[in-house]
Design a protein around this motif. Structure first.
Motif, PDB file in Angstrom:
ATOM      1  N   MET A  12      55.493 -17.497  44.445  1.00 25.35           N
ATOM      2  CA  MET A  12      54.571 -17.988  43.429  1.00 25.35           C
ATOM      3  C   MET A  12      55.261 -18.912  42.429  1.00 25.35           C
ATOM      4  O   MET A  12      54.630 -19.812  41.866  1.00 25.35           O
ATOM      5  N   GLU A  13      56.558 -18.705  42.205  1.00 22.59           N
ATOM      6  CA  GLU A  13      57.279 -19.493  41.220  1.00 22.59           C
ATOM      7  C   GLU A  13      58.597 -19.976  41.796  1.00 22.59           C
ATOM      8  O   GLU A  13      59.331 -19.205  42.410  1.00 22.59           O
ATOM      9  N   VAL A  39      46.733 -18.195  34.408  1.00 23.69           N
ATOM     10  CA  VAL A  39      45.764 -18.327  35.490  1.00 23.69           C
ATOM     11  C   VAL A  39      46.251 -17.507  36.681  1.00 23.69           C
ATOM     12  O   VAL A  39      47.390 -17.669  37.124  1.00 23.69           O
ATOM     13  N   ASP A  40      45.402 -16.637  37.186  1.00 22.71           N
ATOM     14  CA  ASP A  40      45.763 -15.835  38.354  1.00 22.71           C
ATOM     15  C   ASP A  40      45.786 -16.702  39.610  1.00 22.71           C
ATOM     16  O   ASP A  40      44.853 -17.478  39.846  1.00 22.71           O
ATOM     17  N   PRO A  70      39.227 -24.711  34.242  1.00 20.37           N
ATOM     18  CA  PRO A  70      39.043 -25.606  35.395  1.00 20.37           C
ATOM     19  C   PRO A  70      40.017 -25.324  36.535  1.00 20.37           C
ATOM     20  O   PRO A  70      39.635 -25.426  37.715  1.00 20.37           O
ATOM     21  N   ILE A  71      41.250 -24.949  36.214  1.00 19.75           N
ATOM     22  CA  ILE A  71      42.215 -24.655  37.286  1.00 19.75           C
ATOM     23  C   ILE A  71      41.855 -23.350  37.982  1.00 19.75           C
ATOM     24  O   ILE A  71      41.951 -23.236  39.217  1.00 19.75           O
ATOM     25  N   GLN A  72      41.405 -22.341  37.209  1.00 21.25           N
ATOM     26  CA  GLN A  72      40.966 -21.086  37.829  1.00 21.25           C
ATOM     27  C   GLN A  72      39.777 -21.318  38.754  1.00 21.25           C
ATOM     28  O   GLN A  72      39.670 -20.699  39.821  1.00 21.25           O
ATOM     29  N   ASN A  73      38.877 -22.210  38.366  1.00 18.54           N
ATOM     30  CA  ASN A  73      37.716 -22.514  39.203  1.00 18.54           C
ATOM     31  C   ASN A  73      38.129 -23.136  40.533  1.00 18.54           C
ATOM     32  O   ASN A  73      37.519 -22.872  41.571  1.00 18.54           O
ATOM     33  N   VAL A  74      39.155 -23.978  40.508  1.00 21.05           N
ATOM     34  CA  VAL A  74      39.655 -24.590  41.744  1.00 21.05           C
ATOM     35  C   VAL A  74      40.219 -23.505  42.668  1.00 21.05           C
ATOM     36  O   VAL A  74      39.912 -23.465  43.868  1.00 21.05           O
ATOM     37  N   ILE A  75      41.010 -22.621  42.123  1.00 13.90           N
ATOM     38  CA  ILE A  75      41.614 -21.547  42.922  1.00 13.90           C
ATOM     39  C   ILE A  75      40.533 -20.639  43.495  1.00 13.90           C
ATOM     40  O   ILE A  75      40.635 -20.176  44.641  1.00 13.90           O
TER      41      ILE A  75
END
Length: 319
Positions: A295-296, A128-129, A108-113
């Motif tokens: 990114m981090e 997740v990329d 689900p998080i990858q789909n948002v991105i």
């Protein structure tokens, strides 16, 4: 006919929301606020209560300045969080701040991105990329706690490790940092590992059993303040005086206040403050502003004990 089509095209462009120089504008040309959705686990632990508190506090500050609108969602499991992600997107969220405590949140998080919506993860590592992340340094918490224990008991002794395998990368990294450091600076220390949970109830029950099974313990490597509060209660009720150090992790105000009350045992916390979630909200806003963001963002570890606990007291904190 061409005039009609041209007029319609101009109207559509005027009605659309555009981003110019990182600023979101409405059809009227006035600055529109960004929408940020914050998704976190339901409050079952003092630390998660702190996360919810500080997330809302920072969002309220930005909202008061007319910069964002926000919604905070809390969930009891991964399925509920997935549904709430969908709800946030239907609401029109421009960015999400997620604390995906459960497995299975990668898709689900990858789909948002994939939809071009930035996601800032708080605390948890997931595969997740393109996901951004704000967290404390879990590995370094273990490193600093190992150094603290060795400083207090020396290079030999028996240390009980209160592990929490169900917490995933959090306990894995904290344990690895501890074990790697002890192997380097005090290889003769005997480590005994027990599984528990990040709750004071588990700390109390499990430590009571551990004390019965181990007639002598020099230190307890606990990874969480709530666990440590329960473990301390068990130590006191058993009348044990052999334990010279107990560590913790998080930033519980109640735990801080216990530090000066025990002269016979060093009470320590490797700070992993829920205040960090404010940085995650700020990162989401910076991304929406078009700013360049790493990114981090890994926040260094601070050690709290009776020598400096007053510097970390916050009467407004729920944790």
């Amino acid at each position: 006919m061409k005039k009609v089509l041209l007029t319609m095209l101009i109207a559509l462009v005027a009605l659309s929301t555009v981003f110019a120089g990182g600023e979101k504008e409405s059809a009227s040309g006035e600055a529109d606020v960004y929408k940020i959705g914050v998704l976190a686990p339901a409050v079952t632990h003092g630390w998660s209560a702190g996360v919810a508190y500080y997330a809302e506090k920072r969002c309220e500050d930005l909202k008061a300045d007319g910069l964002i609108d926000y919604r905070i969602y809390t969930s009891n499991d991964g399925a509920e969080m997935t549904t709430q992600i969908d709800d946030a997107l239907l609401w029109g969220a421009d960015a999400l701040v997620c604390f995906p405590q459960w497995t299975g949140m990668e898709v689900p998080i990858q789909n948002v991105i994939a939809q071009g919506i930035p996601v800032v993860n708080f605390d948890i590592v997931i595969d997740v990329d393109g996901v951004y992340r704000v967290a404390g340094d879990n590995y370094d918490m273990g490193v600093q706690s190992a150094k603290y224990i060795v400083d207090k008991i020396g290079t030999e002794g028996t240390v009980v490790i209160l592990d929490v395998p169900t917490s995933g990368s959090v306990a894995e990294l904290r344990k690895a940092g501890y074990l790697d450091t002890v192997a380097e600076i005090a290889p003769n220390i005997e480590n005994i590992t027990y599984a528990t949970q990040f709750t004071r109830e588990a700390g109390l029950a499990d430590m009571a059993d551990i004390l019965v099974a181990n007639p002598h313990i020099d230190a307890v490597y606990s990874m969480d303040d709530e666990t440590s509060i329960g473990a301390l209660q068990a130590i006191e009720e058993a009348g044990r005086t052999d334990i010279k150090v107990i560590t913790g992790g998080g930033g519980a105000q109640e735990y801080f206040k216990m530090m000066p009350e025990h002269e016979d045992i060093w009470i320590q916390s490797a700070l992993y403050s829920p205040v960090m979630v404010e940085d995650a909200v700020d990162m989401a806003y910076a991304l929406l502003q078009g700013e360049s963001v790493e990114m981090e963002n890994i926040i260094p570890t601070s050690i709290v004990d009776r020598t400096n606990y007053q510097d970390y007291l916050d009467e407004t904190s729920p944790y």
